[in-house]
Write a protein that holds these residues in place. Sequence first.
Motif, PDB file in Angstrom:
ATOM      1  N   THR A   1       0.788  -1.233   0.000  1.00 23.10           N
ATOM      2  CA  THR A   1       0.000   0.000   0.000  1.00 23.10           C
ATOM      3  C   THR A   1       0.820   1.283   0.000  1.00 23.10           C
ATOM      4  N   THR A   2       2.045   1.219   0.522  1.00 22.03           N
ATOM      5  CA  THR A   2       2.857   2.436   0.643  1.00 22.03           C
ATOM      6  C   THR A   2       4.067   2.426  -0.274  1.00 22.03           C
ATOM      7  N   PHE A   3       4.752   1.287  -0.340  1.00 25.04           N
ATOM      8  CA  PHE A   3       6.037   1.267  -1.039  1.00 25.04           C
ATOM      9  C   PHE A   3       5.958   1.661  -2.514  1.00 25.04           C
ATOM     10  N   PRO A   4       4.968   1.217  -3.289  1.00 30.03           N
ATOM     11  CA  PRO A   4       4.949   1.597  -4.711  1.00 30.03           C
ATOM     12  C   PRO A   4       4.974   3.113  -4.916  1.00 30.03           C
ATOM     13  N   GLU A   5       4.170   3.849  -4.145  1.00 30.83           N
ATOM     14  CA  GLU A   5       4.157   5.308  -4.296  1.00 30.83           C
ATOM     15  C   GLU A   5       5.417   5.935  -3.714  1.00 30.83           C
ATOM     16  N   LEU A   6       5.940   5.355  -2.634  1.00 27.93           N
ATOM     17  CA  LEU A   6       7.211   5.834  -2.081  1.00 27.93           C
ATOM     18  C   LEU A   6       8.313   5.727  -3.131  1.00 27.93           C
ATOM     19  N   LYS A   7       8.339   4.613  -3.835  1.00 23.50           N
ATOM     20  CA  LYS A   7       9.353   4.409  -4.872  1.00 23.50           C
ATOM     21  C   LYS A   7       9.200   5.416  -6.004  1.00 23.50           C
ATOM     22  N   THR A   8       7.978   5.599  -6.464  1.00 22.26           N
ATOM     23  CA  THR A   8       7.737   6.520  -7.581  1.00 22.26           C
ATOM     24  C   THR A   8       8.030   7.968  -7.189  1.00 22.26           C
ATOM     25  N   LYS A   9       7.570   8.346  -6.016  1.00 20.20           N
ATOM     26  CA  LYS A   9       7.617   9.755  -5.600  1.00 20.20           C
ATOM     27  C   LYS A   9       8.991  10.186  -5.095  1.00 20.20           C
ATOM     28  N   TYR A  10       9.696   9.283  -4.429  1.00 21.69           N
ATOM     29  CA  TYR A  10      10.936   9.690  -3.768  1.00 21.69           C
ATOM     30  C   TYR A  10      12.183   8.929  -4.239  1.00 21.69           C
ATOM     31  N   ILE A  11      12.073   7.595  -4.402  1.00 25.16           N
ATOM     32  CA  ILE A  11      13.261   6.814  -4.730  1.00 25.16           C
ATOM     33  C   ILE A  11      13.647   6.998  -6.188  1.00 25.16           C
ATOM     34  N   ASP A  12      12.696   6.841  -7.090  1.00 29.74           N
ATOM     35  CA  ASP A  12      12.989   6.954  -8.520  1.00 29.74           C
ATOM     36  C   ASP A  12      13.365   8.363  -8.933  1.00 29.74           C
ATOM     37  N   THR A  13      12.982   9.358  -8.147  1.00 27.08           N
ATOM     38  CA  THR A  13      13.299  10.755  -8.466  1.00 27.08           C
ATOM     39  C   THR A  13      14.615  11.210  -7.841  1.00 27.08           C
ATOM     40  N   GLY A  14      15.300  10.310  -7.129  1.00 19.49           N
ATOM     41  CA  GLY A  14      16.596  10.648  -6.549  1.00 19.49           C
ATOM     42  C   GLY A  14      16.519  11.367  -5.216  1.00 19.49           C
ATOM     43  N   LYS A  15      15.324  11.515  -4.658  1.00 19.96           N
ATOM     44  CA  LYS A  15      15.174  12.243  -3.398  1.00 19.96           C
ATOM     45  C   LYS A  15      15.500  11.361  -2.189  1.00 19.96           C
TER      46      LYS A  15
END
Length: 247
Positions: free
Chosen positions: A111-125
């Motif tokens: 429920t959380t990790f997919p959006e965490l990855k898209t929003k923060y991890i994949d963007t380098g944040k």
Amino acid sequence: MNRAQFDKSLSRRTILSSLAAVPAVVLLAACSDSGEEAKAEDVKPAAPAAPAAPAAPAAVQAPESTGAVDMTALLKPGALPDMQLGKDDAKVTIVEYASMTCPHCAHFAATTFPELKTKYIDTGKARYILREFPFDPSAEAGFMLARCAKDNYFPMVDVLFKQQANWVGVNNTKDALLQISKLAGFTQESFEACLTDQKLLDDVRSVQKRGSDEFKVDSTPTFFINGKTYKGALSIAEISAIIDPLL
């Protein structure tokens, strides 16, 4: 049985045989070492927050940290190389200690990790590090298989969390894990070789012990976000409220 007795009782091959032989009730993994039980199939979505007034939606408050650790000590190499997603120079570092049989960890992953990855991890944040914190032989086996998957560590973890209800607490966890592993490219031989790798088992346990001894992890999931400690399956709104001020 305490942890030391449990560790001593498992010989080179019993991690594999125990998955088939231990009664299902023993394999119902708790998300803490306090004896609380939780079945994977009993996971329910978190209750929605009370609706905010339409004209002025209330901002989600960041959850309170329960402590802090030294980041240099936290990121010091351990028995196994850290499995990481994201850039080394990201402003935010998230370290999660999880158990493969913990339903709350599976809930976070879904429920959380997919959006965490898209929003923060994949963007380098942010960068994300997952560390093993198994409470039972089934969780140990799941992490061992993920490690044996090499470059497919995170996809294997994802599959095992998504399929958690199909292999946690069933009558024959070994066979259930074998079927899932075959879909990930394992053969019968590579599956058994992985689960009889005593050094790998010892290393997985070492990661767990270090988390407990050095960083006082006693439940899963536990997150360290830039050194601050947060316990429980955070929602994307909660984790965003923690991360955004750090960027």
